[in-house]
Design a protein around this motif. Structure first.
Motif, mmCIF file in Angstrom:
data_model
loop_
_atom_site.group_PDB
_atom_site.id
_atom_site.type_symbol
_atom_site.label_atom_id
_atom_site.label_comp_id
_atom_site.label_asym_id
_atom_site.label_seq_id
_atom_site.Cartn_x
_atom_site.Cartn_y
_atom_site.Cartn_z
ATOM 1 N N PRO A 79 -38.480 -38.885 79.448
ATOM 2 C CA PRO A 79 -39.242 -37.629 79.451
ATOM 3 C C PRO A 79 -38.312 -36.416 79.423
ATOM 4 C CG PRO A 79 -40.159 -39.157 81.050
ATOM 5 C CD PRO A 79 -38.908 -39.795 80.525
ATOM 6 N N GLU A 80 -37.162 -36.543 80.091
ATOM 7 C CA GLU A 80 -36.198 -35.433 80.101
ATOM 8 C C GLU A 80 -35.754 -35.106 78.678
ATOM 9 O OE1 GLU A 80 -32.815 -36.271 82.504
ATOM 10 O OE2 GLU A 80 -31.948 -34.277 82.211
ATOM 11 N N GLU A 81 -35.507 -36.155 77.886
ATOM 12 C CA GLU A 81 -35.107 -35.940 76.490
ATOM 13 C C GLU A 81 -36.255 -35.371 75.664
ATOM 14 O OE1 GLU A 81 -31.895 -39.237 75.254
ATOM 15 O OE2 GLU A 81 -33.550 -40.009 76.466
ATOM 16 N N LEU A 82 -37.467 -35.831 75.977
ATOM 17 C CA LEU A 82 -38.627 -35.298 75.252
ATOM 18 C C LEU A 82 -38.753 -33.795 75.498
ATOM 19 C CD1 LEU A 82 -41.390 -37.982 75.988
ATOM 20 C CD2 LEU A 82 -39.950 -37.793 73.958
ATOM 21 N N TYR A 83 -38.338 -33.356 76.686
ATOM 22 C CA TYR A 83 -38.469 -31.943 77.054
ATOM 23 C C TYR A 83 -37.350 -31.079 76.455
ATOM 24 C CZ TYR A 83 -38.832 -27.644 79.704
ATOM 25 O OH TYR A 83 -38.926 -26.316 80.030
ATOM 26 N N GLN A 84 -36.261 -31.689 76.032
ATOM 27 C CA GLN A 84 -35.102 -30.914 75.552
ATOM 28 C C GLN A 84 -35.442 -29.792 74.573
ATOM 29 O OE1 GLN A 84 -32.125 -30.492 76.812
ATOM 30 N NE2 GLN A 84 -33.069 -31.880 78.307
ATOM 31 N N PRO A 85 -36.192 -30.054 73.502
ATOM 32 C CA PRO A 85 -36.486 -28.972 72.544
ATOM 33 C C PRO A 85 -37.274 -27.829 73.174
ATOM 34 C CG PRO A 85 -37.400 -31.082 71.779
ATOM 35 C CD PRO A 85 -36.817 -31.326 73.112
ATOM 36 N N CYS A 86 -38.035 -28.119 74.193
ATOM 37 C CA CYS A 86 -38.856 -27.097 74.862
ATOM 38 C C CYS A 86 -37.987 -26.219 75.745
ATOM 39 C CB CYS A 86 -39.938 -27.738 75.719
ATOM 40 S SG CYS A 86 -40.692 -29.231 75.027
ATOM 41 N N ALA A 87 -36.917 -26.822 76.286
ATOM 42 C CA ALA A 87 -36.065 -26.126 77.249
ATOM 43 C C ALA A 87 -35.398 -24.899 76.638
ATOM 44 C CB ALA A 87 -35.010 -27.089 77.788
ATOM 45 N N SER A 88 -35.174 -24.919 75.320
ATOM 46 C CA SER A 88 -34.486 -23.793 74.692
ATOM 47 C C SER A 88 -35.284 -22.505 74.860
ATOM 48 C CB SER A 88 -34.236 -24.085 73.210
ATOM 49 O OG SER A 88 -35.461 -24.305 72.547
ATOM 50 N N CYS A 89 -36.582 -22.607 74.976
ATOM 51 C CA CYS A 89 -37.389 -21.409 75.232
ATOM 52 C C CYS A 89 -37.842 -21.325 76.691
ATOM 53 C CB CYS A 89 -38.620 -21.372 74.330
ATOM 54 S SG CYS A 89 -38.238 -20.978 72.612
ATOM 55 N N HIS A 90 -38.378 -22.427 77.232
ATOM 56 C CA HIS A 90 -38.985 -22.371 78.574
ATOM 57 C C HIS A 90 -37.977 -22.558 79.698
ATOM 58 C CE1 HIS A 90 -43.185 -22.123 77.257
ATOM 59 N NE2 HIS A 90 -42.881 -22.969 76.294
ATOM 60 N N GLY A 91 -36.715 -22.884 79.373
ATOM 61 C CA GLY A 91 -35.695 -23.078 80.397
ATOM 62 C C GLY A 91 -35.618 -24.528 80.839
ATOM 63 N N ALA A 92 -34.420 -24.968 81.260
ATOM 64 C CA ALA A 92 -34.205 -26.360 81.649
ATOM 65 C C ALA A 92 -35.085 -26.747 82.835
ATOM 66 C CB ALA A 92 -32.732 -26.593 81.989
ATOM 67 N N ASP A 93 -35.391 -25.784 83.717
ATOM 68 C CA ASP A 93 -36.248 -26.071 84.868
ATOM 69 C C ASP A 93 -37.695 -25.635 84.620
ATOM 70 O OD1 ASP A 93 -36.012 -23.342 84.893
ATOM 71 O OD2 ASP A 93 -35.059 -23.209 86.862
ATOM 72 N N ALA A 94 -38.011 -25.285 83.366
ATOM 73 C CA ALA A 94 -39.348 -24.795 82.993
ATOM 74 C C ALA A 94 -39.734 -23.564 83.812
ATOM 75 C CB ALA A 94 -40.415 -25.887 83.105
ATOM 76 N N GLY A 95 -38.713 -22.802 84.194
ATOM 77 C CA GLY A 95 -38.956 -21.585 84.976
ATOM 78 C C GLY A 95 -39.285 -20.382 84.109
ATOM 79 N N GLY A 96 -39.252 -20.556 82.783
ATOM 80 C CA GLY A 96 -39.638 -19.474 81.876
ATOM 81 C C GLY A 96 -38.456 -18.618 81.443
ATOM 82 N N ASN A 97 -38.691 -17.835 80.378
ATOM 83 C CA ASN A 97 -37.666 -16.931 79.854
ATOM 84 C C ASN A 97 -38.388 -15.685 79.330
ATOM 85 O OD1 ASN A 97 -35.838 -15.544 78.192
ATOM 86 N ND2 ASN A 97 -34.715 -17.428 77.738
ATOM 87 N N ALA A 98 -38.354 -14.636 80.154
ATOM 88 C CA ALA A 98 -39.107 -13.417 79.812
ATOM 89 C C ALA A 98 -38.631 -12.829 78.494
ATOM 90 C CB ALA A 98 -38.978 -12.398 80.940
ATOM 91 N N GLY A 99 -37.323 -12.916 78.226
ATOM 92 C CA GLY A 99 -36.771 -12.350 77.001
ATOM 93 C C GLY A 99 -37.375 -12.968 75.754
ATOM 94 N N LEU A 100 -37.793 -14.237 75.860
ATOM 95 C CA LEU A 100 -38.394 -14.941 74.720
ATOM 96 C C LEU A 100 -39.918 -14.991 74.837
ATOM 97 C CD1 LEU A 100 -35.924 -17.980 74.494
ATOM 98 C CD2 LEU A 100 -35.940 -15.927 73.063
ATOM 99 N N GLN A 101 -40.453 -14.328 75.855
ATOM 100 C CA GLN A 101 -41.905 -14.362 76.131
ATOM 101 C C GLN A 101 -42.419 -15.773 76.370
ATOM 102 O OE1 GLN A 101 -42.812 -11.836 72.543
ATOM 103 N NE2 GLN A 101 -44.253 -10.915 73.970
ATOM 104 N N ALA A 102 -41.508 -16.661 76.742
ATOM 105 C CA ALA A 102 -41.890 -18.051 77.021
ATOM 106 C C ALA A 102 -42.117 -18.187 78.525
ATOM 107 C CB ALA A 102 -40.804 -19.014 76.553
ATOM 108 N N PRO A 103 -43.346 -18.526 78.927
ATOM 109 C CA PRO A 103 -43.676 -18.487 80.349
ATOM 110 C C PRO A 103 -43.152 -19.660 81.158
ATOM 111 C CG PRO A 103 -45.538 -19.306 79.106
ATOM 112 C CD PRO A 103 -44.494 -18.918 78.089
ATOM 113 N N ARG A 104 -43.191 -19.451 82.474
ATOM 114 C CA ARG A 104 -42.950 -20.535 83.410
ATOM 115 C C ARG A 104 -44.034 -21.589 83.210
ATOM 116 N NH1 ARG A 104 -42.600 -19.808 89.955
ATOM 117 N NH2 ARG A 104 -41.729 -21.857 90.320
ATOM 118 N N LEU A 105 -43.663 -22.859 83.311
ATOM 119 C CA LEU A 105 -44.628 -23.951 83.134
ATOM 120 C C LEU A 105 -44.717 -24.853 84.363
ATOM 121 C CD1 LEU A 105 -43.565 -25.186 79.538
ATOM 122 C CD2 LEU A 105 -45.447 -23.606 80.089
#
Ligand code: HEC
Ligand code: HEC
Length: 206
Positions: A24-50
């Motif tokens: 699952p960690e690998e499945l999440y890798q492409p998402c991390a580039s926007c949502h962050g490795a901890d899914a804490g979000g990235n305001a600069g990219l408008q990608a929210p915390r999940l």
């Protein structure tokens, strides 16, 4: 021929991602580039915390993005970007694991970016208009498809309320839960009321 090769490559990639030995960690890798490795979000990219969201809500939203119920038509640029990112998703049978992985990640509360909201006034609005679905402390209600709001980024809450009010989210005929929320977003009288409600939500424990 080129198209055939591209299609073949895409099919092989999908098959590779479906393999049970991809974590699952690998499945999440492409998402991390926007949502962050901890899914804490990235305001600069408008990608929210999940990571404050329940798996069932994450799954429902991925399904909406993939089916064009969210992020299509008149949607905001941010929502369109997420809709385009569904190509990075593994096959649907692995979505539950991915959603579960995301919901198990942890991060500290995201920094406040909005000022001027009154949490006490916001609490009055929330109890009157929002709590019945989202829960008295904004923890969400699975039976009503209403997500947790406590723990969400303040800028994202504001952007979504705006999008619902403007008909950029919840406008699709088949998006029943989105349409329900769209009607509710319109009961807040003005921008100050939105800031107040968000201040209240932010004052609630995650
Ligand atoms: C290119 C950047 C980008 C990538 C990559 C990306 N996302 Fe997103 N995602 C966004 C943005 C921006 C939004 C906010 C959409 C909006 O404002 O409506 C979003 C929204 C979401 C939401 C909705 C959250 C909510 O509270 O309703 C979920 C769930 C989500 N993304 C999951 C994923 C997953 C899983 C992946 C990996 C397959 C992923 N995202 C990849 C940018 C991205
Ligand atoms: C009738 C039930 C109901 C009421 C009342 C309601 N909501 Fe919602 N809300 C929902 C549902 C259902 C969703 C999920 C929509 C979807 O699936 O796209 C939602 C989604 C949201 C979202 C998006 C969260 C995210 O992670 O993307 C925000 C923000 C929100 N609501 C805020 C509010 C506020 C503030 C109020 C009060 C003014 C309110 N809601 C009242 C049902 C409700």
């Amino acid at each position: 021929m080129r198209l055939f090769l591209v299609t073949l490559l895409a099919a092989l990639l999908t098959a590779a991602m479906a393999a049970a030995d991809v974590s699952p960690e690998e499945l999440y890798q492409p998402c991390a580039s926007c949502h962050g490795a901890d899914a804490g979000g990235n305001a600069g990219l408008q990608a929210p915390r999940l990571n404050h969201l329940r798996p069932v809500y994450i799954l429902a939203q991925l399904d909406k993005f993939q089916r064009g119920l969210r992020g299509a038509g008149d949607a905001t640029a941010a929502a369109q970007q997420m809709a385009a990112s569904v190509s990075m998703l593994p096959p649907p049978e692995r979505w539950p694991e991915l959603a579960h992985y995301i919901s198990e990640l942890a991060s500290g509360p995201s920094a406040a970016t909005l000022a001027g909201g009154d949490p006490v006034l916001g609490g009055d609005y929330f109890n009157q208009f929002c709590g019945a679905c989202h829960g008295p402390a904004a923890g969400g209600n699975v039976a009503l498809n209403a997500p947790a709001l406590a723990g969400a980024d303040d800028w994202y809450l504001a952007a979504q309320l705006q999008a619902f009010r403007e008909g950029q989210r919840g406008q699709h005929r088949e998006d029943r839960s989105g349409r329900q929320m769209r009607n509710m977003a319109r009961v807040l009288p003005d921008q100050q009321a939105i800031l107040d409600v968000i201040a209240f939500i932010r004052s609630q424990p995650q």
